[in-house]
Design an enzyme around this catalytic site. Structure first.
Site, PDB file in Angstrom:
ATOM      1  N   GLY A 109     -20.435  -4.812   0.948  1.00 21.02           N
ATOM      2  CA  GLY A 109     -19.981  -3.837   0.385  1.00 21.02           C
ATOM      3  C   GLY A 109     -20.614  -2.362   1.110  1.00 21.02           C
ATOM      4  CG  ASN A 136     -18.595  -2.422 -11.691  1.00 22.02           C
ATOM      5  OD1 ASN A 136     -19.649  -2.788 -11.370  1.00 22.02           O
ATOM      6  ND2 ASN A 136     -17.671  -2.583 -10.734  1.00 22.02           N
ATOM      7  CE1 TYR A 143     -18.803   3.314  -3.737  1.00 23.26           C
ATOM      8  CE2 TYR A 143     -18.493   2.327  -5.899  1.00 23.26           C
ATOM      9  CZ  TYR A 143     -18.209   2.396  -4.654  1.00 23.26           C
ATOM     10  OH  TYR A 143     -17.195   1.745  -4.275  1.00 23.26           O
TER      11      TYR A 143
END
Length: 173
Positions: A109, A136, A143
């Site tokens: 990712g 999530n 992030y």
């Protein structure tokens, strides 16, 4: 672990794109959504017709992450009017970063994310933004760790379920 390669998806790679898209979405969200909503979203959201249009859109790009010639994840980014919400020419949207469960925690990712940021800088955009489902937690943590901050919310419809996405932004210097 051997090298992970990030390559741009070609128009003739719709079937593998459909396969990884459906697999990773199902792995990520099937436990939290009804079977019927998942089935409908997977059919519509990853139809050959929809993916063909997206792959031929000059303002959208897809990238595969591969390991030993196996597709293990993918990235979708949007520019300009192809962005799902803001449609700001000074921005790039990360619409999707998904990795198969077997490769979670192995930096795949992060590599896909890094590719998006590299492209954003090459294009000279001022910021990168995305929407992430408020439930999530793992993605929100990812992030946030990469410098994104929440700035708004929007509704994402999964079948008959209205879900709240947190919109996050990263200003580039």
């Amino acid at each position: 672990m051997t090298t992970i390669e990030i390559t741009k998806v070609k128009p003739n790679e719709i079937v593998p794109l459909q396969k990884i898209g459906r697999q990773t979405f199902q792995e990520t969200f099937s436990d939290s959504n009804s079977e019927e909503n998942m089935k409908n979203y997977l059919e519509e959201g990853f139809s050959v017709e929809k993916l063909t249009l997206e792959l031929h859109n000059k303002d959208s790009e897809f990238y595969f992450a591969t390991h030993d010639n196996e597709i293990i994840g993918y990235l979708k980014i949007n520019f300009g009017d192809s962005q799902t919400e803001l449609k700001d020419n000074k921005a790039l949207e990360i619409e999707r970063i998904y990795v198969i469960n077997a490769f979670h925690g192995k930096r795949v990712g992060q590599l896909l994310y890094d590719k998006a940021i590299t492209i954003a800088k090459e294009k000279g955009v001022e910021y990168v933004w995305l929407g992430v489902w408020e439930e999530n937690v793992k993605a929100i943590r990812f992030y946030t760790k990469n410098g994104f901050v929440a700035f708004d919310k929007h509704i994402f419809k999964l079948g008959d379920d209205e879900q709240t996405d947190i919109m996050m932004r990263l200003k580039l210097s």
